[in-house]
Each structure stands twice: as structure tokens, then as C-alpha cells.
Write a protein that holds these residues in place. Sequence first.
Motif, mmCIF file in Angstrom:
data_model
loop_
_atom_site.group_PDB
_atom_site.id
_atom_site.type_symbol
_atom_site.label_atom_id
_atom_site.label_comp_id
_atom_site.label_asym_id
_atom_site.label_seq_id
_atom_site.Cartn_x
_atom_site.Cartn_y
_atom_site.Cartn_z
ATOM 1 N N GLY A 35 0.798 -1.206 0.000
ATOM 2 C CA GLY A 35 0.000 0.000 0.000
ATOM 3 C C GLY A 35 0.834 1.260 0.000
ATOM 4 N N TRP A 36 0.179 2.342 -0.380
ATOM 5 C CA TRP A 36 0.743 3.680 -0.273
ATOM 6 C C TRP A 36 -0.138 4.508 0.657
ATOM 7 C CZ3 TRP A 36 5.353 5.317 -2.114
ATOM 8 C CH2 TRP A 36 5.976 4.559 -3.116
ATOM 9 N N GLY A 53 -1.767 -8.783 -3.405
ATOM 10 C CA GLY A 53 -0.744 -9.745 -3.750
ATOM 11 C C GLY A 53 -1.240 -10.700 -4.823
ATOM 12 N N LEU A 54 -0.354 -11.184 -5.632
ATOM 13 C CA LEU A 54 -0.614 -12.165 -6.695
ATOM 14 C C LEU A 54 -1.497 -11.612 -7.810
ATOM 15 C CD1 LEU A 54 -1.086 -15.419 -4.594
ATOM 16 C CD2 LEU A 54 0.959 -14.620 -5.762
ATOM 17 N N ALA A 55 -2.771 -11.321 -7.509
ATOM 18 C CA ALA A 55 -3.699 -10.956 -8.577
ATOM 19 C C ALA A 55 -3.488 -9.547 -9.096
ATOM 20 C CB ALA A 55 -5.141 -11.133 -8.115
ATOM 21 N N GLY A 56 -2.998 -8.648 -8.236
ATOM 22 C CA GLY A 56 -2.735 -7.298 -8.705
ATOM 23 C C GLY A 56 -3.926 -6.375 -8.720
ATOM 24 N N ASP A 57 -5.034 -6.773 -8.094
ATOM 25 C CA ASP A 57 -6.179 -5.863 -7.971
ATOM 26 C C ASP A 57 -5.765 -4.637 -7.172
ATOM 27 O OD1 ASP A 57 -8.590 -8.555 -7.419
ATOM 28 O OD2 ASP A 57 -7.440 -7.943 -9.176
ATOM 29 N N THR A 69 -2.173 5.820 -10.032
ATOM 30 C CA THR A 69 -2.195 4.416 -10.431
ATOM 31 C C THR A 69 -1.067 3.666 -9.737
ATOM 32 O OG1 THR A 69 -3.046 5.005 -12.620
ATOM 33 C CG2 THR A 69 -2.124 2.795 -12.359
ATOM 34 N N ILE A 70 -1.416 2.541 -9.139
ATOM 35 C CA ILE A 70 -0.427 1.678 -8.490
ATOM 36 C C ILE A 70 -0.143 0.486 -9.390
ATOM 37 C CG2 ILE A 70 0.009 0.144 -6.537
ATOM 38 C CD1 ILE A 70 -1.680 1.982 -4.834
ATOM 39 N N PHE A 103 -4.366 -9.735 0.850
ATOM 40 C CA PHE A 103 -5.548 -8.896 0.767
ATOM 41 C C PHE A 103 -5.263 -7.436 1.112
ATOM 42 C CE2 PHE A 103 -8.172 -12.334 -0.203
ATOM 43 C CZ PHE A 103 -7.849 -13.403 0.609
ATOM 44 N N ILE A 104 -5.934 -6.571 0.400
ATOM 45 C CA ILE A 104 -5.803 -5.141 0.618
ATOM 46 C C ILE A 104 -6.555 -4.729 1.880
ATOM 47 C CG2 ILE A 104 -6.538 -2.895 -0.289
ATOM 48 C CD1 ILE A 104 -6.060 -4.017 -3.100
#
Length: 124
Positions: A35-36, A53-57, A69-70, A103-104
Motif C-alpha cells: 500500500g501507499w 498480492g498475486l492478482a494485482g487488484d 495508479t499503483i 488482501f488489501i
Amino acid sequence: QVQLVESGGGLVQAGDSLRLSCAASGRTFSGYAMGWFRQAPGKEREFVGAIRGLAGDTRYADSVKGRFTISRDNAKNTVYLQMNSLRPEDTAIYYCAVRNSIFIRTIAPEYDYWGQGTQVTVSS
């Protein structure tokens, strides 16, 4: 030892763009959410955006949605924050963080490791 190092901050004018980088070391971070956050003088640290992580959502704060944009380059263990159409209210110290989960989350205490921050100043 986990280490996060941000770079790319600076002084820009309103409407300009900057790209922040966060280089991670100590382990592989491809499977972890990153995160930022940012903190302006006299204000609490606030969520800017994060990438799963992994999926990039990704998920963003409403205040930056459509402008920031991240992205992540797992081969380089690096996450980026592209900031366009910068505004004076974007002025803050920007921190990257990683949490021990894919997870975010949008609150700072959910993150386990933090960088030292990089200053972004946007003049009007």
C-alpha cells in the motif's frame, strides 16, 4: 530483514506528474499486498491506494481515484505510484507499506512493514 525504500518524490507544480517507487528487500513480496499512504503536516496518515498480492487488484482513496495508479514489478520486488494531475492538497510525505497477507486493507495498522517516506510537494 525486511526493508522498504521509497524514492521519486520532489517539488512539482500543480498539474504535473510524479512516479514514486518503493523497492522492497529481505524477502519476495509478490504474494503480499502493498500500500501507499501519505501524511500531511498536522494530519493523520491516510490511505492512498494499495495493490493486492498475486492478482494485482487495486483500490484507491476517492481523493486520488482517476489520477493515481499503483503497479508492481514482482521481478524487481518494486511497487510504483504514478501520480498525475497533482494538486497542492496532494502535498505530503508518502509512505509505502506491506502487509503479511495478499488482501488489501485501507488502514495503516493493518500493515506490517513501512518505508521511511518520500516528500512530495505540489505548488499552486
